[in-house]
Design an enzyme around this catalytic site. Structure first.
Site, PDB file in Angstrom:
ATOM      1  CG  HIS A 153       2.602  27.432  -1.443  1.00  0.00           C
ATOM      2  ND1 HIS A 153       3.431  27.656  -2.517  1.00  0.00           N
ATOM      3  CD2 HIS A 153       3.284  27.874  -0.351  1.00  0.00           C
ATOM      4  CE1 HIS A 153       4.557  28.197  -2.096  1.00  0.00           C
ATOM      5  NE2 HIS A 153       4.493  28.337  -0.784  1.00  0.00           N
ATOM      6  CD  GLU A 175       8.632  31.437   5.129  1.00  0.00           C
ATOM      7  OE1 GLU A 175       9.399  30.726   4.456  1.00  0.00           O
ATOM      8  OE2 GLU A 175       7.474  31.695   4.776  1.00  0.00           O
TER       9      GLU A 175
END
Length: 756
Positions: A455, A368
């Site tokens: 993703h 992240e």
């Protein structure tokens, strides 16, 4: 622009969202979309090399970085002129990095007539008086108009409609749409940018960036900006922590890393909550029932990520400005996600199912926070192929941070999210050695890759990085078994994760831009490998091999390489210029060129340029031979036809769902009729070729259909058509007729040629 990054997680829904997929950390089971790859026998031992010291990026203090940015901005007008920008364009400095040998790489955003240019970013590389430029979009910034036909309110309404389709709850536009120039793809146009805020279906905050064509109302982009991905932690185990004593109480404030803070949100979803504190500086017990446990994992993850970027790449914090991000644990209730928000410059972690499975593992934190690094550097747009590269970048550095720390409680691996067990069956979210093992990610590049969730389109880049790090075939690393296939069935030799990460980091920060796709990533990493290890070194060749192993580009053979030359058609008495593309992997060797069978009037130079004016009609077989000074050689043969070729390169705009337009060529002084194999080359720039009908109209009015709304949603027409025009007289005016038969997309005739 406010930028946020959401987690690694992707939830499946019963109905698909009909727009750019919203980013997420969770990747549940999905249909297997991977292409079967041939078995690979595995490669030899890793290539070992030391990066060239001169290419190391200098670690800049915040003050020094600020000074470099200020100096670059003061010279921005001269730089814009020096690199050939138009008078209406201005440069705004985003970042400056400096190599140990003095080379500077200055990253700029652009404005046009005072309007921000989305996709107009570029990097100027200055080395020893030589300047080169890497652009996100090479097209000239010249939008047809700066007067919008669609109002700001109309654009906001369209953006809200998009957010509803994306199932964003409580959608509202935080601020009025702003007028921009969109250069993210194709020809730059005037557009509205709207940011819609709300909440995604799993409770993650949403900032949906919607870009709308200001002339047609067409949606140009829909990209989610929330990208979801001594104490004892649940995952990190017993680790050291940076803390600060305030009075008689210890705080999770890290004095060694610019005061990074860790907060407890107490199941809230806004604000910062309360700072973690303790009375004896012994934090957590490894159990989720102890609220400090998650705080330990979070604080350690932030520290480890900071340390990795500082020690491995000389980067001083996420933005390279020495400013600390902060972290928030215990977000929401049963929230199964984690996310980075650039707008608050912070990381947020949920506690997972039952509030007992927090998403606070080291690779989650590094993933992240690496979204923040990407936002501060290349700014890869979170849709299409660039979105897949954005996600892969976070997976790549998550693995790199794990290997950097090598925790006993969390041994380093090429698995993503293996500790947090989101799937509930002990399986990772993603597998870098063979991404298709998750049931949805792709192993290799294909032309459809940009149309799937980011993703899953990240899979080929993850696969590339694993192959570059470890090589192909079966092997065991830190107790984990891998068996990585290759698209072309040939083995790949790894270079080690430290060198692979160094190449990806330099490519990201120095050569990638907001619109970089997979082909561009190959170019960027090869440039980075050349800087760090030398062009055509063993490490450089391993980069090319690893890309070819996922179906991006070709392997580079040892010795002399010559790019294949397509069969040529040139006009008699029309000037020719054809540059051959050849190079040698033999360091320092020079090249010589030979050509046999060239059409009369043409010759080849020692730089590999074929030029001249052909004087005689006919077709010949041409053989090119390239030799380097070591004696290595390569040859290629192609046909070259000299014919009567007629062309029109005048731009003709095609109205949206309007009348047909025509582009003429006139032939005179010829006898007889056209050929039964008349060739028509058409180059049309258009954002939806399925809207178009394209016809050739002969001198006697006969219409030959070349394209009838075929090709679907693909961009552009760049194609050669063959027709039987033997019933047509050669002399007279021939016309290319084009009509757009549907709303929204627009384009223009760029060029066409006729070989009758």
């Amino acid at each position: 622009m406010s930028l946020r990054h959401r987690t690694l997680i992707r939830r499946r829904r019963a109905s698909a969202v009909a727009l750019t997929a919203v980013g997420a950390l969770l990747a549940l089971a999905a249909p297997n979309l991977a292409t079967a790859a041939p078995a690979d026998p595995g490669g030899p031992a890793k290539i070992t090399a030391t990066p060239r010291a001169g290419a190391d990026q200098t670690s800049l203090t915040p003050a020094r970085r600020t000074a470099l940015i200020k100096t670059a901005q003061s010279k921005a007008a001269g730089t814009a002129e020096r690199i050939g920008l138009g008078g209406k364009e201005k440069l705004v400095v985003k970042d400056v990095i400096k190599d140990a040998d003095g080379t500077t790489h200055t990253r700029y955003e652009r404005t046009y007539s005072g309007l921000p240019v989305l996709g107009g970013d570029l990097v100027v590389h200055d080395k020893s008086g030589r300047t080169t430029v890497t652009k996100a979009n090479k097209a000239d910034l010249a939008p047809a108009t700066l007067s919008p036909k669609i109002s700001a309110a109309g654009a906001a309404g369209k953006a809200l409609d998009v957010s509803k389709k994306a199932e964003v709850k409580g959608s509202e536009t935080e601020r009025a749409p702003r007028l921009v120039v969109w250069a993210g793809s194709g020809k730059p146009v005037l557009a509205w940018e709207t940011v819609v805020e709300g909440t995604q279906e799993d409770g993650t905050p949403s900032e949906l960036q919607v870009v709308t064509d200001a002339a047609t109302g067409k949606q140009l982009l829909a990209a989610e900006k929330v990208h979801t991905g001594s104490g004892t932690g649940q995952y990190a185990g017993e680790v050291p922590l940076g803390t600060t004593l305030s009075g008689s109480t210890y705080q999770l404030v890290d004095p060694d890393r610019a005061g990074q803070k860790t907060y407890d949100l107490n199941q809230g979803t806004s604000g910062t909550g309360t700072l973690f504190t303790d009375d004896n500086d012994v934090w957590g017990d490894g159990l989720p029932s102890n609220r400090q446990t998650a705080g330990v994992d979070v604080a350690f993850g932030a520290a480890a990520t900071w340390d990795y970027y500082k020690e491995a790449h000389g980067r001083n914090g996420i933005r390279n400005d020495g400013v600390a991000a902060y972290s928030r644990a215990h977000y929401g209730n049963n929230y199964v996600n984690a996310f980075w928000q650039d707008s608050c410059f912070c990381m947020t972690y949920g506690d997972g199912s039952g509030n007992t499975h927090p998403l606070t593992a080291l690779d989650v934190a590094a993933h992240e926070m690496s979204h923040g690094v990407t936002a501060a550097t290349a700014g890869l747009v979170y849709s299409g192929e660039s979105g897949g590269l954005n996600e892969a970048t976070s997976d790549i550095f998550a693995a790199a941070v794990e290997f950097y720390e090598d925790l006993p409680a969390d041994p380093a691996d090429y698995l993503v999210g293996e500790k947090i067990d989101i799937n509930g069956n002990g399986t990772p979210l993603r597998y870098m050695d063979k991404p298709s093992k998750d049931g949805a990610s792709r192993d290799n590049w294909s032309s459809t890759l940009g149309g799937i969730d980011v993703h899953y389109s990240s899979g080929p880049a993850n696969h590339f990085f694993y192959l570059l790090s470890e090589g192909s075939g079966a092997k065991t690393v830190n107790g984990v078994s891998y068996d990585s296939p290759t698209y072309d069935g040939q083995s790949v030799t790894g270079i080690g994760i430290q060198n692979a990460a160094a190449i990806w980091y330099r490519a990201l920060t120095t050569y990638m831009t907001s619109t970089t796709n997979y082909a561009g990533a190959r170019t960027a990493t090869l440039s980075a490998a050349a800087d760090l290890f030398g062009a055509y070194s063993a490490t450089y060749l391993a980069v090319a091999d690893s890309w070819a192993a996922i179906n991006v580009g070709n392997r580079i053979a040892l010795g002399v390489n010559l790019a294949p030359v397509a069969d040529q058609i040139s006009g008699v008495n029309q000037e020719v210029s054809l540059q051959l593309d050849a190079y040698t992997t033999n360091t320092g060797a020079s090249l010589t060129y030979e050509a046999t069978g060239l059409p009369e009037g043409l010759s080849i130079s020692q730089s590999g340029l074929i030029s001249g004016t052909p004087t005689t009609l006919g077709t010949s077989d041409v053989t090119i031979k390239v030799t380097d000074s070591t004696g290595a050689t390569v040859s290629d043969t192609f046909s070259w036809q000299i014919a009567y070729v007629y062309a029109n390169s005048t731009r003709v705009d095609i109205p949206d769902n309007g009348a047909a337009v025509e582009s003429p060529v006139t032939i005179a002084g010829r006898d007889g009729n056209a050929s039964a194999t008349t060739s028509v080359y058409v180059n049309i720039v258009h954002t939806y070729r399925g809207d178009l009908t394209v016809d050739l109209v002969g001198p006697n009015g006969t219409v030959y259909s070349l394209l009838n709304r075929s090709g679907g949603s693909a961009d552009n027409v760049d194609q050669t058509f063959t027709i039987d025009a033997s019933a047509q007289p050669l002399n007279g005016t021939w016309k290319l007729r084009v009509q757009d038969r549907a709303n929204i997309d627009v384009g223009y005739i760029a060029r066409w040629t006729l070989t009758p």
